[in-house]
Design an enzyme around this catalytic site. Structure first.
Site, PDB file in Angstrom:
ATOM      1  CG  ASP A 119       7.549  -9.189   1.225  1.00 54.76           C
ATOM      2  OD1 ASP A 119       7.395  -8.735   0.075  1.00 54.76           O
ATOM      3  OD2 ASP A 119       7.654  -8.470   2.233  1.00 54.76           O
TER       4      ASP A 119
ATOM      5  CG  HIS B 281       9.807  -0.545   1.501  1.00 55.28           C
ATOM      6  ND1 HIS B 281      10.675  -1.311   2.241  1.00 55.28           N
ATOM      7  CD2 HIS B 281       8.635  -0.602   2.157  1.00 55.28           C
ATOM      8  CE1 HIS B 281      10.042  -1.813   3.292  1.00 55.28           C
ATOM      9  NE2 HIS B 281       8.816  -1.373   3.271  1.00 55.28           N
TER      10      HIS B 281
ATOM     11  CE  LYS C 173       8.239  -4.674   1.705  1.00 55.57           C
ATOM     12  NZ  LYS C 173       8.486  -6.079   1.912  1.00 55.57           N
TER      13      LYS C 173
END
Length: 330
Positions: free
Chosen positions: A35, A131, A69
């Site tokens: 991530d 995000h 994100k």
């Protein structure tokens, strides 16, 4: 159907000097889910770690799931009810990345994604996340502030930003798209969008026993949207160290596991994807060794009893924004 690996490596606050080695160690340990985010300012180092292991023949790009994100039914997706024993942690890989708030204007979305792909040295992302639901004034400052110290918004609507993200899927730059830090009203508005072409595959939210997010998780999962938990171990820098909580430590001793392993397993048994962050070699290894035990119903209830509605990530300089997500309960 392929699954998003239920345990990933978070790279938030991983400094450039540490993250390349952390990514390489994680791949060797069996992680296939990473991530990342533009705001973390370490994407080049993440890319170096990945490319190193690809060049060594340890892993192929198609085995990695990279989330940023910054889906449709053909794409890798988390399957409700599938976790732990149903997934070989060595089998898949996933890299996620995020679209930052200063790139919410539709013409900037592709620019932001292309910049991230270049930094990561990749041709595509597995998952691209919005995000925050909030758009900021474009420019050099990641969080542009006015004279009073509050964020300067831009006049974007996250539904329009979503349309530009859908285009990224159609162009093959990303495999799937999702959101992060959306409350239930914002997610419902997105899901009810007229002419919605691609549904969000996940909502990435802060989640740990002091903020269990029961209502929001139920809301998401009931609508076929998976949930990814960030900050699953709390935050020692904020004086909230769940690893020292007496209940967590007791359960860890009973299972001969570490407190971190208990906190990760807690999310897995809720069908929640979890992305603990670490750059410490032995912790990276420990955090993925969560497939060989199961918490009891009493364990789960004891952990749920720790609920304090304590949010660590509040982003106070954005409370003036029309799309600030934390003005409502969930």
């Amino acid at each position: 159907m392929a699954l998003i690996p239920p345990v990933g490596l978070g790279t938030w606050k991983a400094s450039p000097g540490e993250v390349t080695n952390a990514v390489k160690l994680a791949i060797d340990a069996g992680y296939r889910h990473f991530d990342c985010a533009y705001l973390y300012q370490n994407e080049s180092e993440v890319g170096e770690g990945i490319q190193c292991k690809i060049s060594e023949g340890v892993i192929k790009r198609e085995e990695l799931f990279i989330v940023s994100k910054g889906s449709n039914s053909r794409l890798p997706a988390y399957k409700a009810g599938a976790y732990a024993a149903e997934l070989n942690p060595q089998a898949l890989a996933f890299l996620s990345y995020s679209l930052w708030c200063t790139f919410h204007k539709k013409p900037l979305v592709r620019t932001a994604c292309s910049q991230s792909l270049k930094a990561l040295k990749l041709d595509y992302l597995d998952l691209y996340l919005m995000h925050w639901p909030m758009g900021f004034k474009p420019g050099k400052d990641s969080v542009p502030l006015d004279h009073s110290g509050m964020v300067i918004p831009c006049n974007t609507d996250f539904l329009d930003t979503w349309e530009a993200m859908e285009d990224l899927v159609n162009e093959g730059l990303v495999k799937a798209i999702g959101v992060s830090n959306f409350n239930h009203e914002q997610l419902e508005r997105l899901l009810n969008k007229q002419n919605l072409r691609i549904r969000p595959v996940t909502n990435q939210i802060e989640c740990h026993p002091y903020l269990s997010q029961k209502q929001l998780i139920s809301f998401c999962q009931a609508r076929g949207v998976s949930v990814t938990a960030y900050r699953p171990l709390g935050g020692s820098s904020e004086g909230v160290d769940l690893l020292d909580d007496p209940v967590i430590r007791r359960i860890a001793e009973e299972h001969d596991k570490t407190p971190a392993q208990i906190l990760i397993r807690f999310q897995m048994q809720r069908n929640v994807i979890v992305i603990p962050k670490s750059v410490t070699p032995h912790r990276i290894q420990e955090n993925i060794q969560v497939f060989d035990f199961e918490l009891t119903e009493q364990d789960m209830n004891d952990i749920f009893s720790l609920e304090k509605n304590l949010r660590l990530v509040t982003f106070p300089t954005t409370e003036n924004h029309k799309d600030y997500p934390f003005h409502i309960e969930y």
